[in-house]
Design an enzyme around this catalytic site. Structure first.
Site, PDB file in Angstrom:
ATOM      1  CD  GLU A  47      -6.105  -4.139  -5.605  1.00 42.27           C
ATOM      2  OE1 GLU A  47      -6.468  -4.548  -6.719  1.00 42.27           O
ATOM      3  OE2 GLU A  47      -4.950  -3.697  -5.372  1.00 42.27           O
ATOM      4  CE  LYS A 117      -6.603  -2.835 -10.096  1.00 44.53           C
ATOM      5  NZ  LYS A 117      -5.808  -3.803  -9.294  1.00 44.53           N
ATOM      6  CB  CYS A 153      -4.205  -0.943  -6.896  1.00 38.65           C
ATOM      7  SG  CYS A 153      -2.459  -1.405  -6.655  1.00 38.65           S
TER       8      CYS A 153
END
Length: 547
Positions: A47, A117, A153
């Site tokens: 990430e 994200k 994530c």
């Protein structure tokens, strides 16, 4: 099983440096080169790999986004030599004044697509909602007949983003991660990924960052799960690694593994070593200075520093007072000899006596108390900081979590320094980690801590015949209360219901509350639990609330 011959995916477990865009890009390019040489078709990096994680308020600087895009385009051009290689690179992207935590998929010298994200963590050490805007659009791409989806994530700690990728046609989910370490987290990651990803029939490639970043340590431990949730690749922890897995359709072909996990003491020690190595290395300190007392806390700190940096970069200083026992002097000297560091003794009695003489007329009418004890600690802190200033080496403080919780430490004394190595380790765990370190053969230096340090009663040695238990409950009880109240957020009543005496629980909670002002002035230190003082613990200093 699908009979299609599928792609090879490489997991690049990298140690990135926050803000070092060119250095991180070079690291990604190097990993991609190795992966292509090994036959990979896809490379997954962690990430925000281009800028490092977490960038914190650097993300509020518009120039970061401009520089990151420039570096990303340059990296894409450099990767154009590897036709047919798909490389996932994490970077921050700004579009119409909105900031996104993004992953670019690069192939053929250009960015062929970008994923933003969806789930932005805002708990524990995370505050991504301060910086980023969420996005709910899935992104998929196909390589050799296998369709990959991308999550980042936290997306996979919930069901929405994996389900959206599945609905968009994904068979395998590629997940760049910046997941920080706490004890035994590897099993938690496996369980959550099974709950949210493989339960939907998706295989998973989990690429985690490794390395120290201020108080956080990223442990790596990247892995691959097949659609049934079986671990088919488990990468190393606490070091950079490059893992390869072949797919046949949506099925990873690597051998199914049983992941037992390392003992907690080993996990903690390796996290401390990595945290010290990276904090000093990435910030370009010349080495470390440690005030060595002959006690267990400074012994563990010294062992970690030597394993992290090498003995030539570590200096130990013993500063005896009139209360220092011969046994402490002998044990400190013996340990310094075992680990091979520069060792100096500076007697503090003349300085302490000078302070006491100057203050005597101002203390008239007052009884002797902890004030005089603290003068000794502050003289030691002054000496260590002077040596630090002169040599360019950072002072590693030696206070543990039990002391930080209860205020059994001296501002501008033993708290003086630049990096607190064991500030998140309860005293009972300090002993356990020392015992593990002496027993392990994982490091070149064997049995570094003299046995007597581990068996004698702990003492600050600021007055004659002093032990820690003169001021604190037995550490077995104290640590258990701290763990339940501070780490597990249980109420006083709930802690008492576990069998602890109410008066003792209330005393520990009171100590915890009134010493917040001290902890706020402590140096940053390594986080090894899920609830550490600092970023996890944000209680007001000015605070009259009582449970």
């Amino acid at each position: 099983m699908d009979n299609r011959s599928g792609p090879i995916v490489a997991v690049a477990q990298l140690n990135c440096v926050v803000g070092d865009l060119a250095g991180n890009a070079a690291k990604i390019l190097q990993a991609a080169t190795r992966a292509r040489e090994a036959g990979a078709d896809v490379v997954v990096t962690p990430e925000l790999s281009l800028v490092g994680y977490p960038p914190e308020d650097l993300l509020l600087r518009p120039s970061l986004y401009i520089d990151a895009r420039r570096e990303l385009d340059a990296l894409a051009k450099a990767l154009s030599q590897f036709q047919g290689l798909f490389v996932l690179v994490g970077f921050p992207e700004m579009i119409d004044a909105r900031r996104y935590n993004a992953v670019a998929v690069i192939e053929g010298g250009r960015v062929i697509g970008t994923y933003h994200k969806h789930d932005l963590p805002n708990y524990d050490v995370f505050d991504e909602q301060r910086y980023f805007t969420l996005d709910n659009r899935p992104f998929t791409f196909e390589v050799k007949g296998t369709r990959f989806g991308v999550n980042i994530c936290e997306d996979t700690w919930f069901r929405y983003a994996p389900d959206a990728s599945r609905a968009a046609g994904a068979e395998v989910l590629l997940v760049p991660n910046g997941s920080p370490f706490h004890m035994d987290k590897v099993h938690q990651r496996h369980d959550v990924m099974r709950e949210n990803v493989t339960r939907a029939g998706l295989a998973l490639v989990y690429a985690n960052m490794v390395g120290g970043q201020d108080e956080l340590v990223f442990d790596g431990g990247s892995f691959v799960l097949d659609p049934t949730g079986a671990v088919t690749l488990q990468m190393r922890s606490f070091e950079e690694d490059l893992g390869l897995v072949s797919f046949q359709g949506a099925m990873p072909l690597a051998k199914t593994l049983s992941v037992a996990g390392a003992p907690l003491e080993e996990q903690v020690y390796r996290a401390l070593v990595l945290g010290v190595r990276d904090y000093l290395g990435k910030n370009r300190f010349k080495g470390a200075i440690i005030g060595l007392s002959g006690g267990v806390d400074s012994a563990l700190t010294l062992a970690v520093a030597v394993d992290a940096l090498g003995a030539d970069k570590v200096r130990a200083v013993m500063m005896p007072s009139r209360y220092t026992a011969d046994i402490s002097l002998n044990d400190a000297g013996e340990m310094a000899k075992r680990v091979g560091v520069q060792y100096d003794e500076i007697a503090i009695a003349p300085m302490v006596e000078a302070f006491e003489a100057m203050l005597k007329p101002h203390f008239e009418g007052f009884k002797e108390d902890a004030t005089e004890e603290n003068i000794q600690a502050r003289v030691r802190g002054t000496l260590l900081m002077a040596l630090s200033n002169k040599t360019g080496r950072i002072v590693l403080t030696t206070g543990n979590k039990s002391e930080m919780a209860t205020g059994y430490c001296t501002l501008y004394g033993d708290m003086a320094g630049g990096f607190a190595v064991i500030k998140d380790i309860l005293k009972t765990l300090v002993y356990r980690v020392c015992v593990w370190r002496n027993a392990t053969e994982a490091y070149a230096l064997r049995d570094p801590i003299p046995e007597r340090i581990l068996t004698r009663a702990p003492s600050a040695e600021l007055r004659f015949d002093q032990t820690d238990q003169d001021s604190l409950p037995p550490y077995e009880i104290l640590d258990a209360i701290i763990k339940q109240y501070m780490e597990e957020d249980r109420s006083i009543d709930e802690v008492v219901a576990l069998g602890f005496e109410r008066a003792l629980v209330e005393r520990v909670v009171q100590l915890l509350r009134i010493n917040e002002y001290k902890r706020r002035q402590a140096p940053v230190g390594i986080r090894v639990t899920h609830r550490a003082f600092g970023r996890d613990w944000r209680y007001p200093i000015t605070n009259r609330y009582k449970e």
